[in-house]
Design an enzyme around this catalytic site. Structure first.
Site, short mmCIF file in Angstrom:
data_model
loop_
_atom_site.label_atom_id
_atom_site.label_comp_id
_atom_site.label_asym_id
_atom_site.label_seq_id
_atom_site.Cartn_x
_atom_site.Cartn_y
_atom_site.Cartn_z
N GLY A 191 -7.25 -3.16 2.89
CA GLY A 191 -7.28 -1.96 2.04
C GLY A 191 -5.87 -1.65 1.56
O GLY A 191 -5.49 -0.50 1.42
N ASP A 214 -8.38 -6.29 -0.53
CA ASP A 214 -8.94 -5.03 -1.04
C ASP A 214 -10.14 -5.37 -1.92
O ASP A 214 -10.49 -6.55 -2.11
CB ASP A 214 -7.86 -4.23 -1.81
CG ASP A 214 -8.11 -2.72 -1.77
OD1 ASP A 214 -9.18 -2.30 -2.26
OD2 ASP A 214 -7.26 -1.98 -1.26
N MET A 235 -13.93 -5.06 4.04
CA MET A 235 -13.52 -4.94 5.45
C MET A 235 -14.69 -4.62 6.38
O MET A 235 -14.60 -4.84 7.58
CB MET A 235 -12.42 -3.90 5.60
CG MET A 235 -12.80 -2.51 5.19
SD MET A 235 -11.43 -1.39 5.48
CE MET A 235 -11.24 -0.60 3.92
N LYS A 248 -3.33 1.07 6.78
CA LYS A 248 -2.64 2.34 6.49
C LYS A 248 -3.54 3.26 5.66
O LYS A 248 -4.00 2.88 4.58
CB LYS A 248 -1.34 2.11 5.73
CG LYS A 248 -0.72 3.44 5.34
CD LYS A 248 0.41 3.36 4.38
CE LYS A 248 0.69 4.72 3.78
NZ LYS A 248 -0.03 5.01 2.54
N HIS A 252 -9.18 6.87 8.31
CA HIS A 252 -9.57 8.28 8.07
C HIS A 252 -10.55 8.42 6.90
O HIS A 252 -11.07 9.49 6.66
CB HIS A 252 -8.34 9.18 7.90
CG HIS A 252 -7.58 9.00 6.63
ND1 HIS A 252 -6.61 9.88 6.21
CD2 HIS A 252 -7.64 8.03 5.67
CE1 HIS A 252 -6.11 9.48 5.05
NE2 HIS A 252 -6.71 8.36 4.71
C1 LIG Z 1 -6.83 5.48 1.02
S1 LIG Z 1 -6.60 3.96 0.22
C2 LIG Z 1 -5.20 3.30 1.10
C3 LIG Z 1 -4.46 2.27 0.32
C4 LIG Z 1 -3.23 1.70 1.03
N1 LIG Z 1 -3.52 1.20 2.36
C5 LIG Z 1 -2.16 2.75 1.07
O1 LIG Z 1 -2.07 3.46 2.06
O2 LIG Z 1 -1.44 2.87 0.08
C6 LIG Z 1 -7.94 3.00 0.83
C7 LIG Z 1 -8.01 1.59 0.28
O3 LIG Z 1 -9.14 0.93 0.85
C8 LIG Z 1 -9.76 0.15 -0.16
N2 LIG Z 1 -11.17 -0.10 0.22
C9 LIG Z 1 -12.21 0.77 0.17
N3 LIG Z 1 -13.33 0.18 0.63
C10 LIG Z 1 -12.98 -1.08 0.98
C11 LIG Z 1 -13.70 -2.17 1.54
N4 LIG Z 1 -15.02 -2.06 1.83
N5 LIG Z 1 -13.03 -3.33 1.79
C12 LIG Z 1 -11.70 -3.44 1.50
N6 LIG Z 1 -10.96 -2.44 0.97
C13 LIG Z 1 -11.60 -1.26 0.72
C14 LIG Z 1 -9.60 0.99 -1.40
O4 LIG Z 1 -9.78 0.26 -2.58
C15 LIG Z 1 -8.19 1.53 -1.22
O5 LIG Z 1 -7.23 0.66 -1.78
#
Ligand SMILES: C[S@@+](CC[C@H](N)C(=O)[O-])C[C@H]1O[C@@H](n2cnc3c(N)ncnc32)[C@H](O)[C@@H]1O
Length: 348
Positions: A191, A214, A235, A248, A252
């Site tokens: 992610g 991602d 994920m 990161k 949450h």
């Molecule tokens: C709150 S953001 C955090 C992004 C990064 N880790 C940061 O802190 O800058 C959550 C991330 O999870 C990704 N995401 C959501 N569902 C996902 C999935 N099923 N598998 C992989 N990534 C996912 C979103 O696209 C997003 O980039």
């Protein structure tokens, strides 16, 4: 008047309600000040700027000039500007509004008052009474991730806001706890968005192979480097193998059940503790040693945001420990490195 004997108390209570009910004023005024170019005008002036100098530096309608004072007064009270020698200067928080400040939080500020994100706050009550998964779903008819996948402009604003936050976090990480990455040969940032953190870690550790995993629409068009790669993945299904997994601001966003699923996939992807395997989590811990009012308000406010977006939550240490146990991990270590957030290393 029946409550006359408590009049002082009643007036204070009235005042409290009147203040709290207009809380959105701060975010709206902050966004406006940035859009008007006020932080830049103050900064470019090189010394505290008087009101008339500020007004003439702004390209606004002259008939509104007298109202700039009111915006400045309000945002000074909110801690962004300070009056020095009859002129306004930027406070430390005010500097984070500057376009050229490497740690500015402008994209995050804009995102938090994005109309798409504001709408679900008006759906909270309806959501408490209906069967929708999250208030965001009630407002928009689909979940946050599906909405982002279908609305590229919204997704870009979200990814920029996340990158905005990560620019700062990775700097703190490299200053305070670079040792966390010592000895690793591979790392997957699950992610990891558009790769802000992975790129910075990869630069600091040229022999570390970093992968950002991602959703397909997030990594589309992202260019890798010598030691940064982008892969599309889910994920909840599988996590690419590595010495360490970085999560990161991820857990949450999810329910306990989904977190256990994600953590189990992470556990499958890394070696045991004796071979250096670890999951590195950056998130908040509620009810921790952080006690000052502003930090606690930030934390419980963030928890409400997670409720609104995903019906997810921030967690206490006890709740984190349960997730780790349920996912089959045997130990964890907390490094309180990032103010209201911390780094948690988890091992099996
Ligand atoms: C709150 S953001 C955090 C992004 C990064 N880790 C940061 O802190 O800058 C959550 C991330 O999870 C990704 N995401 C959501 N569902 C996902 C999935 N099923 N598998 C992989 N990534 C996912 C979103 O696209 C997003 O980039």
């Amino acid at each position: 008047m029946e409550r006359a004997e408590n009049l002082t108390e009643l007036l204070a209570a009235q005042n409290h309600v009147r203040n709290q009910m207009l809380n959105f004023r701060k975010s709206a005024s902050l966004k406006c000040a940035i859009e008007l170019g006020i932080p830049e005008a103050i900064n470019q002036h090189g010394k505290p700027i008087t009101l008339s100098e500020l007004v003439s530096a702004l390209p606004d309608n002259p008939s509104k000039a007298s109202h700039i004072y009111r915006l400045m007064r309000f945002l000074s009270k909110a801690g962004f500007f300070v009056l020095q020698d009859q002129g306004y200067a930027l406070t430390a928080a005010g500097r984070l509004l500057l376009k050229d400040d490497p740690f500015n939080l402008r994209a995050l500020i804009f995102f938090m008052s994005d109309p798409v994100l504001l709408k679900p706050w008006n759906s909270l009550t309806e959501w408490f009474r209906n069967d929708d998964p999250a208030p965001f779903d009630t407002a928009h008819g689909k979940n946050f991730w599906a909405y982002a996948a279908e609305e590229p402009n919204f997704a870009n604003r979200f990814n920029e806001a996340m990158a905005n936050d990560s620019t700062f976090i990775v700097q703190v990480m490299m200053t305070r706890c670079k040792f966390v990455f010592d000895g690793l040969t591979s790392l997957v940032d699950v992610g990891g968005g558009t790769g802000t953190i992975a790129r910075a870690i990869a630069q600091n550790f040229p022999n570390l192979e970093c992968v950002v995993c991602d959703l397909p629409h997030v990594i589309a068009g992202q260019e890798g480097t010598e030691n940064v790669d982008f892969v599309a993945g889910d994920m909840l299904e599988k996590v690419p193998t590595a010495d360490a997994i970085l999560l990161k601001g991820i857990l949450h966003d999810w329910s306990d059940e989904d977190c256990v699923k994600i953590l189990k996939n992470c556990k499958e992807a890394i070696p045991g503790r004796n071979k250096g395997g670890r999951v590195i989590i950056i998130d908040m811990i509620l009810e921790s040693q952080i006690k000052d009012d502003e930090s606690v308000e930030t934390q419980v406010g963030m928890d409400m945001l997670m409720l609104m977006c995903h019906a997810a939550k921030e967690r206490t240490e006890k709740e984190w420990a349960k997730l780790f146990r349920d996912a089959g991990f045997s130990d964890y270590k907390i490094l309180p490195m990032f103010g209201v957030r911390c780094l948690i290393e988890v091992y099996h």
